[in-house]
Design an enzyme around this catalytic site. Structure first.
Site, PDB file in Angstrom:
ATOM      1  CE  LYS A 155      47.336  34.179  46.867  1.00  0.00           C
ATOM      2  NZ  LYS A 155      46.899  32.894  46.272  1.00  0.00           N
ATOM      3  N   PRO A 156      49.089  33.667  42.042  1.00  0.00           N
ATOM      4  CG  PRO A 156      49.938  31.734  41.020  1.00  0.00           C
ATOM      5  CD  PRO A 156      50.344  32.928  41.860  1.00  0.00           C
TER       6      PRO A 156
ATOM      7  CG  ASN B  28      36.887  32.530  37.613  1.00  0.00           C
ATOM      8  OD1 ASN B  28      37.956  33.113  37.721  1.00  0.00           O
ATOM      9  ND2 ASN B  28      35.731  33.153  37.628  1.00  0.00           N
TER      10      ASN B  28
ATOM     11  CD  GLU C 121      41.417  43.480  35.913  1.00  0.00           C
ATOM     12  OE1 GLU C 121      40.921  42.445  35.418  1.00  0.00           O
ATOM     13  OE2 GLU C 121      42.170  43.460  36.885  1.00  0.00           O
TER      14      GLU C 121
ATOM     15  CB  SER D  15      35.258  36.177  47.435  1.00  0.00           C
ATOM     16  OG  SER D  15      36.128  36.515  48.486  1.00  0.00           O
ATOM     17  CB  THR D  16      32.376  40.735  47.712  1.00  0.00           C
ATOM     18  OG1 THR D  16      31.943  40.630  46.348  1.00  0.00           O
ATOM     19  CG2 THR D  16      32.096  42.147  48.197  1.00  0.00           C
TER      20      THR D  16
ATOM     21  CD  GLU E  18      37.545  43.951  37.516  1.00  0.00           C
ATOM     22  OE1 GLU E  18      36.307  43.908  37.665  1.00  0.00           O
ATOM     23  OE2 GLU E  18      38.124  44.801  36.841  1.00  0.00           O
TER      24      GLU E  18
ATOM     25  CB  THR F 173      39.085  37.855  49.591  1.00  0.00           C
ATOM     26  OG1 THR F 173      38.641  36.588  50.057  1.00  0.00           O
ATOM     27  CG2 THR F 173      40.591  37.919  49.637  1.00  0.00           C
ATOM     28  N   GLY F 174      38.088  40.820  48.954  1.00  0.00           N
ATOM     29  CA  GLY F 174      38.373  42.145  48.397  1.00  0.00           C
ATOM     30  C   GLY F 174      38.286  43.235  49.459  1.00  0.00           C
TER      31      GLY F 174
ATOM     32  NE  ARG G 113      33.176  33.009  29.371  1.00  0.00           N
ATOM     33  CZ  ARG G 113      33.507  34.204  29.872  1.00  0.00           C
ATOM     34  NH1 ARG G 113      32.603  34.948  30.479  1.00  0.00           N
ATOM     35  NH2 ARG G 113      34.718  34.678  29.739  1.00  0.00           N
TER      36      ARG G 113
ATOM     37  CD  GLU H 263      44.603  30.137  47.389  1.00  0.00           C
ATOM     38  OE1 GLU H 263      43.473  29.845  46.952  1.00  0.00           O
ATOM     39  OE2 GLU H 263      44.918  31.293  47.729  1.00  0.00           O
TER      40      GLU H 263
ATOM     41  CB  CYS I 169      32.741  37.572  38.353  1.00  0.00           C
ATOM     42  SG  CYS I 169      34.159  36.921  39.183  1.00  0.00           S
TER      43      CYS I 169
HETATM   44  C1  SIN Z   1      35.584  36.596  35.739  1.00  0.00           C
HETATM   45  O1  SIN Z   1      34.649  35.855  35.930  1.00  0.00           O
HETATM   46  O2  SIN Z   1      36.269  37.005  36.692  1.00  0.00           O
HETATM   47  C2  SIN Z   1      35.999  37.081  34.375  1.00  0.00           C
HETATM   48  C3  SIN Z   1      35.049  36.731  33.320  1.00  0.00           C
HETATM   49  C4  SIN Z   1      35.332  37.369  31.994  1.00  0.00           C
HETATM   50  O3  SIN Z   1      36.350  38.043  31.775  1.00  0.00           O
HETATM   51  O4  SIN Z   1      34.479  37.212  31.130  1.00  0.00           O
END
Ligand code: SIN
Length: 525
Positions: free
Chosen positions: A218-219, A195, A505, A275-276, A296, A278-279, A324, A221, A330
């Site tokens: 790893k970006p 995203n 972050e 995603s939670t 995150e 996968t996290g 947005r 897919e 997230c």
């Molecule tokens: C995210 O949705 O993972 C980041 C959104 C943001 O930095 O505002």
């Protein structure tokens, strides 16, 4: 190698081949990435069909590749290597060798390289944004905004690299001196989402690089090209080989790559946005080597509008928070809670503004505000959430169905009369659906807001100062917007509480996750 080519594509192609043999030259649908004005580097010249390891453009050992499509048109943009565990292992080893030298550079040396990388990113802002729109689908204006956001993190960490201070502790013994050193943690493994294909790379990687760490990333897919373009600019800025490595993989290989990053004893830190579900898996895997982990994860943001709110401001805040990236962030408003005294007014005005301001379409169309969702699975999920709400009695204010713009588009949707048992009030929607719930008291709103296991962002609108303090303190979230719907900033800490994650972050705190604290006791003075 090239098919479906228009003459414009041929011109771009010949120009890019002169620039470098490394440029992608089997782009199948170049018209998905518009050309630049003459003299400027084109977006397609940033389209690389190889992964980036040890400063080199490399394929998968198996030779496998997979295709990336534009989610708006369904056309193939190009392909990248489908790397597996073996390829990742090699990248980790190269990163470790690079780390042994990079950690010994001075903060100023690291800062200057990051600064140059920032300058190059700004110079190529529009072309990077076009690439981003082509692979992610978000409107070009939003993509330009994201490149600004992404480059802001490079600049920020160029500055923060020079602000990593240790400490001198007043000693309790006259013969001793007590010091604190901050040292880079080592090789950091990173997994980033689709995203924000550029900003989530720089928010993580530049903090690590500034601290003196090396990175294997790893970006997502679906959106590897923006990550690879960033590697090219980092290389041009003088980042030594092996400090930043990008390993591309399809969904099939992603679990093996992720598992290796988490279990490798060489990797000392994992940072993941996604995603939670996968996290939690990555957190478990990281336990085997007791790795430091930043996560995150998903949100389920409450967006509360109290009776005292400025309704116009609240509606504008909803628009920016909810829509947005077509509702795919997230931190998007997920549960819109509106107090009964202003409920009807708010819903009516939101419907009006949504109808006036939201336009669904291709990201390269100037008038588009809502691009596609990332893939058809995402559309299926949003559709089923809306169907569930309708079945349980939600009222449709607008939208409510797939858009005729293409298979990955969904109409911006307003649901009122939403109740707490509906999926739209329980799950992260991740799509352009505003679900509005009525509440009576402040206590009730806060209780609903905090009833979620997620705790990333939360927003509320109120003109009552005491209420502002009370609610800001009580919301169980990592990011709190008061009378503001867009609160993410380079300078501010980003991260969640509860199941939304670990660590922060961006901001002055973001670099800490890549540093170890070492206490040095100097005796015999
Ligand atoms: C995210 O949705 O993972 C980041 C959104 C943001 O930095 O505002």
């Amino acid at each position: 190698m090239v098919c479906c080519m228009c003459s414009r594509s041929v011109q771009i192609l010949s120009r890019q081949l002169k620039v470098s043999q490394l440029r992608v030259f089997h782009i199948i649908a170049m018209d998905t990435v518009p050309p630049a004005a003459s003299g400027v580097r084109s977006a397609s010249s940033f389209l690389f069909d190889k992964a980036f390891v040890d400063g080199q453009w490399v394929g998968a050992k198996s030779g496998s590749v997979y295709q990336i499509t534009n989610p708006s048109t369904g056309k193939v943009i190009g392909s990248v290597p489908d790397m597996n565990g073996d390829d990742t292992q090699q990248a980790i080893e190269k990163a470790n060798l690079a780390f042994l030298k990079w950690r010994d550079t001075t903060a100023k040396e690291r800062s200057l390289i990051l600064r140059k990388w920032f300058d190059l990113t700004i110079q190529n802002k529009l072309e990077l944004a076009k690439l981003l729109t082509a692979e992610n689908g978000k409107p070009l204006k939003e993509a330009i905004g994201e490149i600004g956001y992404a480059s802001g993190f490079i600049e920020w960490y160029a500055e923060e690299a020079r602000r990593v201070y240790g400490d001198v502790i007043p000693s309790t013994a006259a013969s001793k001196r007590m010091l604190v050193l901050k040292q880079p943690i080592g090789v950091a493994g990173m997994i980033t989402p689709w995203n924000f294909p550029s900003a989530m790379i720089t928010r993580k990687a530049c903090a690590a690089i500034a601290a003196g760490c090396a990175v294997v990333l790893k970006p997502a897919e679906d959106t590897p090209f923006s990550a690879l373009a960033m590697c090219q600019l980092a290389k041009e800025a003088g980042l030594p080989d092996g400090v930043l490595n990008v390993v591309t993989s399809s969904r099939d290989n992603a679990p093996a790559v992720g598992n290796l990053l988490c279990t490798s004893p060489v990797i000392k830190k994992i940072s993941f946005t996604g995603s939670t579900v996968t996290g939690k898996i990555l957190l478990q895997q990281s336990a085997s080597t007791v790795k430091k982990v930043s996560l995150e994860l998903g949100g389920n943001a409450p967006f509360i509008v109290f009776n005292s709110a400025d309704i116009e401001a609240a509606v504008q805040g909803t628009m920016v928070s909810k829509f947005r990236c077509s509702g795919q962030t997230c931190v998007c408003a997920n549960r819109i809670l509106v107090q009964e005294g202003v409920y009807d007014q708010y819903v009516a005005r939101l419907a009006e503004v949504m109808n006036q301001e939201l336009k669904v379409g291709d990201g390269f169309d100037d008038s588009t505000t809502q691009g596609p969702l990332i893939n058809s699975k995402a559309v299926d999920k949003v559709e089923s959430i809306v169907e569930d709400a309708k079945r349980l009695g939600a009222r449709l204010g607008c939208g409510g169905k797939r858009s005729d713009k293409g298979v990955n588009f969904f109409e911006p949707t307003l649901l009122s009369n939403v109740t707490l048992e509906m999926r739209c009030a329980q799950e992260e929607i991740f799509g352009p659906v505003a679900a509005v719930i009525k509440f009576k008291t402040e206590e009730e709103a806060v209780a609903i807001a905090n009833s979620s296991s997620s705790g990333l962002a939360g927003y509320f609108y109120s003109q009552n100062l005491s209420q502002i303090w009370r609610v800001a303190e009580k919301l169980e979230v990592g990011l709190c917007g008061v009378n503001d719907g867009l609160i993410s900033a380079i300078e501010a800490p980003f991260g969640g509480v509860k199941e939304s994650g670990l660590g922060r972050e961006g901001s002055k705190y973001g670099i800490d996750d890549y540093l170890e604290i070492k206490y040095v006791c100097l005796g015999g003075i």
